[in-house]
Design an enzyme around this catalytic site. Sequence first.
Site, short mmCIF file in Angstrom:
data_model
loop_
_atom_site.label_atom_id
_atom_site.label_comp_id
_atom_site.label_asym_id
_atom_site.label_seq_id
_atom_site.Cartn_x
_atom_site.Cartn_y
_atom_site.Cartn_z
N GLY A 9 13.99 17.32 64.34
CA GLY A 9 14.25 18.03 65.59
C GLY A 9 14.15 17.12 66.80
N LYS A 122 5.25 27.38 60.83
CA LYS A 122 6.37 26.59 61.34
C LYS A 122 6.42 26.64 62.87
CE LYS A 122 10.11 24.12 60.79
NZ LYS A 122 10.01 22.75 60.28
#
Length: 311
Positions: A9, A122
């Site tokens: 990411g 997460k």
Amino acid sequence: MRVVIALGGNALLRRGEAMTADTQRRNARIAAQAIAPLAADHEIVITHGNGPQVGLLALQGAAYKPEEAYPLDVLGAETEGMIGYMLEQELGNLLPFEQPLATLLTMVEVDADDLGFQNPTKFVGPVYDLAEADRIRTEKGWVFKQDGEKWRRVVASPVPKRIFEIRPVRWLLEQRTIVICAGGGGIPTMYEKDANRKLVGVEAVIDKDLCSELLARELNADLLIMATDAEAVCLDWGKPSQKAIHRARPDDLTQFSFAAGSMGPKVDAACHFARSGNRTAAIGSLADIAGLVRGERGTIINGGFTALSWH
């Protein structure tokens, strides 16, 4: 070789950067510049993280009434299209016109009884200080956990079981297409219990590294690369005693402990892939992708190595 490249990411939106389209476009261009030189000699599949992006969309959705907000599976699909579009365009600006590219919205099956639903882990979205995280927790009922010195929202992260679009990915590769798929770990879906194979979306985010590893195995890839902001897997990260691992067998790495929120899932996924059919996995910096392919940079994991070595 057939190479699966998993962009972290932070390859598209680094910690502390403004979550704007211009920032993501600039980072997509950097990723494309690193990947494009590989296209002439290798079959390429690209996956990517989406934690910051899906978190931003969730914040935007908070402006709606609770019953009108879009669920995480739909937000995940939106990010796959957005990030895939940017990567396609930036790669297309660098590659020959005849090089085909395709972004594939990718549904991934998870188990309704997965333990991940009981313990959200997460991270998604931006970081907050504790006071702001507590305010949002009270307003929206979101779960927060500490991420470094800040706090971030956490959601369920079930294990991926099946990639529904695996056959179209194979067909595209047979036509020498660069495929962007399984973004953000794929769109989480599952079959409803006591229903006649009715597929529904799930309020969760699948771990990108686990899904990338499953994808690489299903495609019989030769190499799985996990590009991150670290040059290699290191012991004693950030300390004067820091050491970077260069070559390792999966069993060599089991003696060490790596952070669950960052390097841990990458090491686990890499080791699982390396054990399946004596394949090779690599973890390192996006800027070092060519060196990772050659086995010269980053951490290279293969069961056939004779001993652990260091940079």
